[in-house]
Design a protein around this motif. Structure first.
Motif, short mmCIF file in Angstrom:
data_model
loop_
_atom_site.label_atom_id
_atom_site.label_comp_id
_atom_site.label_asym_id
_atom_site.label_seq_id
_atom_site.Cartn_x
_atom_site.Cartn_y
_atom_site.Cartn_z
N TYR A 35 -61.77 27.90 -65.66
CA TYR A 35 -62.96 28.72 -65.54
C TYR A 35 -64.17 27.92 -66.00
O TYR A 35 -64.07 27.05 -66.86
N GLN A 37 -68.21 28.51 -67.47
CA GLN A 37 -69.19 29.44 -68.01
C GLN A 37 -70.53 28.72 -68.14
O GLN A 37 -70.66 27.81 -68.95
N PRO A 43 -67.63 33.62 -67.95
CA PRO A 43 -66.66 32.73 -67.29
C PRO A 43 -66.41 33.15 -65.84
O PRO A 43 -66.27 34.34 -65.54
N PHE A 45 -63.95 32.10 -62.46
CA PHE A 45 -62.73 31.42 -62.04
C PHE A 45 -63.05 30.25 -61.12
O PHE A 45 -63.86 30.37 -60.20
N PHE A 88 -63.26 26.16 -69.44
CA PHE A 88 -62.09 26.70 -70.14
C PHE A 88 -60.85 26.56 -69.27
O PHE A 88 -60.89 26.81 -68.07
N THR B 103 -56.40 36.10 -60.94
CA THR B 103 -57.74 35.74 -61.38
C THR B 103 -58.32 36.85 -62.23
O THR B 103 -58.19 38.03 -61.91
N GLN B 104 -59.01 36.44 -63.29
CA GLN B 104 -59.73 37.42 -64.11
C GLN B 104 -61.21 37.36 -63.76
O GLN B 104 -61.79 36.29 -63.61
N PHE B 106 -64.93 38.51 -65.06
CA PHE B 106 -65.56 38.84 -66.32
C PHE B 106 -66.86 39.61 -66.12
O PHE B 106 -67.58 39.40 -65.14
#
Lengths: 110, 115
Positions: A35, A37, A43, A45, A88, B103-104, B106
């Motif tokens: 990820y 940010q 963040p 993907f 990350f 996948t997350q 946010f």
């Protein structure tokens, strides 16, 4: 969850230089996600690696998964100011849960 | 596009107050997560939820609780805020794919300051 070790914590580069961040685990990983940010952002993907020895590219970004599936790297060729941010990695923790590394903060100077 | 929203971008509370952080996702995702982000410590999982009314502790649940009464909404509760809970709080959701890690997505984060 067992956290992955991510190095370095910080990296300053001149624009045009290459950059690499590493994630290392003492145990075998089923998969790993990366990820990014941006400063002040959240963040987002980038990619998921699943297979041993897998290499994936996204323009100037190259992602690798180690043969033993215990480490992964993200390499940026010829950094640009748009690459600034914190990167990350996240390891699968079972049941769609991710355990994230501590992140590598990249700063790019003109 | 998946959209994850959080109720506040910035929040200032006093020690001992009860604090609610709300998160809403609009993609009918099964999984929702709460993280806190601190310099040098990365993203640490507080709680997560696989389904409505279901919750599981993450790595640092002490001092927090959660509520998921509706699929799209996941709330983080600080029963009695303390100064060491000053942090950036990030909510995330994921579809909940069987047999894999998906996948997350946010939210923008809530920067909480406890005085």
């Amino acid at each position: 969850g067992q956290q992955v070790m991510q190095i370095p914590q910080y990296q300053h580069v001149q624009e045009g230089e290459d950059f690499t961040t590493y994630c290392n685990s003492s145990t075998t990983l089923s998969n790993i996600q990366w990820y990014k940010q941006r400063p002040g952002g959240h963040p987002v993907f980038l990619i998921q690696l699943v297979k041993s020895g897998e290499v994936k590219k996204q323009k100037r970004l190259t992602f690798q998964f180690g043969e033993a599936k215990k480490n992964s790297s993200l390499h940026i060729t010829a950094t640009q100011t748009t690459d600034v941010g914190t990167y990350f990695c996240g390891r699968a923790g079972g049941g769609n849960k991710l355990t994230f590394g501590t992140g590598t903060q990249l700063k790019v100077e003109l | 596009d998946v959209k994850v929203t959080q109720s506040s971008r910035y929040l200032v509370k006093r020690t001992g107050e009860k604090v609610f952080l709300e998160c809403v996702q609009d993609m009918d995702h099964e999984n929702m997560f709460w993280y806190r982000q601190d310099p040098g410590l990365g993203l640490r999982l507080i709680y997560f939820s696989y389904d409505v009314k279901m919750k599981e502790k993450g790595d640092i649940p002490e001092g927090y609780s959660v509520s998921r009464e509706k699929k799209e909404r996941f709330s983080l509760i600080l029963e009695s805020a303390s100064t060491n809970q000053t942090s950036m709080y990030l909510c995330a959701s994921s579809a909940g794919l069987a047999g894999g890690t998906d996948t997350q997505y946010f939210g923008p984060g809530t920067r909480l300051t406890v005085l």
